[in-house]
Design an enzyme around this catalytic site. Structure first.
Site: not given
Ligand code: BES
Ligand code: ZN
Ligand code: MN
Length: 532
Positions: A302, A307, A314, A325, A384, A386, A388
């Site tokens: 990834k 992000d 966020k 990220d 968010d 993204e 996947r």
């Molecule tokens: N990059 C983030 C995941 C992340 C969170 C990495 C904290 C490192 C520290 C990912 O893209 C994300 O935002 N995931 C969301 C998914 C949700 C919206 C279903 C999350 O984990 O909140």
């Molecule tokens: Zn992310």
């Molecule tokens: Mn994200």
């Protein structure tokens, strides 16, 4: 750095510093008796004085304790460093790596520039047992556990490799943006040479082990540098440039696709994420090809260089470190350096989807429907989620280009940080054999991977009313597993494992061989899995 074998006695040591491992509560006199019996007899008074000093200092051989002592002319080597191993009954590669890292952290910079010798003591487990005799010998006791003596060549080369890794990893520093390049900011600490004494290894086996350890640690540090760069610098284009120079240096082939080509490949899911950003996306493929190989492993990373969450923005606090990220991408690029160097007998393909996730005026709206490369339609209920979306097309690409084994690595979910903290990565997959092998590789490499289940029920939260699936499941319910269930839709039924490194990918404080900031987590595991 040079690596060599040294004579097995302390009195013959010509290095600037001799390091001796000590278990919890071992007596200094016993340590010397093992390390150099003749010297122990000759210099009893001196060693007793050292013993007093050691106890005054509070050094008890605990893990992480390091004490450097002058030898006052009693030995050619001017200083001896005792490295605490703690309850050492299961001394192994992880302990060796951590001990070496602690050594780097505790020694002042100037004592770290010269030559360092590591002394492995000679009491074999059998000998120690015989000395203690009978029943006491049967149960492992701190004092009687074989003092770091390993014995088998295979084990000894692992230990040497781990020590070299620990040293290089803990010496990492990122000073590029410090304007004052003096003192501590000048350069990374690095000894001129390392020697090992008391290991059952040939010079060749030792040097092979050390060179592998150095290559893996240097690649991890390379990944750390990519992650440490600010997002204004480490853009998708810059990441592609870095991948290009790795390919060039290590004799690998590389193809970088730009937005037009990405569109021509019908990667609607990846492009959807890229739509909100000004920075152009890049799709990067690095290949190591073995002509007649039947096996082709794809490592998929990834590469979100920042992000923001997109329109599902966020909050500020969660955005602060989101330059990391792209840690999955950094890990696979770094791993290819080691693949190119050590040349396994099967093919390896690194696949990276790189883009920012931004809320630009062309950004995906929550509610948009996009079509992935494999034809599946996705309702984007949360921009968010993204990671996947971009991995979906990267996985499809890998399957279409002949991968018969898929490993993806991504900072995919906050949920995995909640579940496992910054200690372990989550691992999930469709092939238990592959998952288990990766967990084992991680254990040997000093990276913890904990398996989470992929129950079919987790896919239910991804059902969409209007498309084949939606990208975000129910909030607060097995977020890591539902993300993985989403990815599974794009693996074409191939054996697949997914490493969610959101936790251990970033540390707020130094921890053993990992420095704070982006850790380069996954490089060691992937390298060990691919090149042993
Ligand atoms: N990059 C983030 C995941 C992340 C969170 C990495 C904290 C490192 C520290 C990912 O893209 C994300 O935002 N995931 C969301 C998914 C949700 C919206 C279903 C999350 O984990 O909140
Ligand atoms: Zn992310
Ligand atoms: Mn994200």
């Amino acid at each position: 750095m040079k690596y060599k074998l040294e004579p097995a006695s302390l009195s013959e040591c010509q290095s600037d510093l001799a390091c001796v491992f000590v278990y919890a509560n071992e007596k200094v006199a016993d340590v010397f008796k093992d390390a150099d019996p003749a010297f122990a007899r000759r210099a009893k008074a001196f060693i007793d004085t050292l013993g007093l000093h050691v106890s005054e200092d509070g050094f008890k051989g605990k893990a992480g304790q390091v004490l450097t002592l002058p030898t006052f002319g009693n030995l050619d080597v001017r200083r001896i460093t005792l490295i605490g191993l703690g309850e050492g009954k299961d001394f192994g590669t992880s302990q060796a790596r951590k001990a070496a890292a602690n050594l780097v952290r505790r020694l002042p910079g100037d004592s770290f520039q010269g030559s360092i010798s590591f002394y492995f003591r000679h009491a074999s487990p059998a000998k120690v047992a015989a000395k203690k005799g009978g029943a006491a010998a049967a149960k492992p006791r701190t004092k009687t556990a074989a003092p770091v003596k390993t014995g088998s060549a295979a084990m000894d080369s692992e230990i040497a490799q781990a020590i070299v890794e620990g040293i290089h990893l803990a010496a990492y520093a990122f000073k590029k943006y410090k304007s004052q390049k003096n003192g501590d900011n000048k350069k990374e600490k690095s000894p001129q040479s390392l020697s090992f004494s008391g290991l059952s290894l040939s010079a060749k086996a030792l040097s092979d082990a050390c060179l592998k350890g150095a290559a893996i640690a240097e690649s991890t540090n390379f990944a750390r540098r990519l992650i440490a760069e600010p997002p204004c610098f480490m853009t998708p284009s810059k990441l592609a440039e870095e991948a290009r120079s790795v390919a060039k240096e290590f004799g690998l082939t590389i193809k970088v696709f730009d937005a037009r080509e990405i569109e021509r490949m019908s990667m609607g899911s990846f492009l959807g994420v890229a739509r909100g950003a000004k920075e152009p996306p890049k799709f990067i493929v690095i290949s190591y090809d073995v002509a007649k190989s039947k096996r082709k492993v794809a490592i998929v990373g990834k590469g979100i260089t920042f992000d923001s969450g997109g329109l599902s923005l966020k909050p500020a606090q969660s955005m602060e470190h989101m330059k990391y990220d792209m840690s999955g991408a950094a890990a696979v690029i770094a791993t290819m350096r080691v693949v190119g160097k050590f040349k396994p007998n099967f093919s390896v393909m690194a696949v990276i989807a790189a883009t920012e996730n931004m809320p630009g005026d062309n950004a995906l709206h929550p509610g948009d429907v996009i079509t992935a490369m494999n034809g599946k339609t996705i309702e984007v209920n949360n921009t968010d989620a993204e990671g996947r979306l971009i991995l979906a097309d990267a996985l499809t690409y890998a399957v279409k280009h002949g991968a018969d084994e898929l490993i993806d690595i991504a900072t995919l979910t906050g949920a995995v940080v909640t579940a496992l903290g910054r200690v372990a990565a989550g691992i999930m997959g469709s092939d238990q054999d592959l998952v288990s092998k990766l967990i084992d590789s991680g254990a040997g490499a000093g990276e913890k991977l904990w398996q989470l289940p992929l129950y079919e029920e987790y896919a239910e939260t991804l059902k969409s009313d209007i498309a084949d699936l939606k990208n975000a499941g129910a909030r607060g319910e097995a977020g890591s597993a539902s993300a993985a269930m989403f990815l599974k839709e794009f693996t074409g039924g191939k054996p697949w494992a997914h490493l969610d490194i959101a936790g251990p990918g970033w540390l707020d404080r130094d921890r053993e061989e990992c420095n704070k900031g982006g850790t380069g987590f996954g490089v060691r595991t992937l390298c060990r899995y691919l090149v042993g």
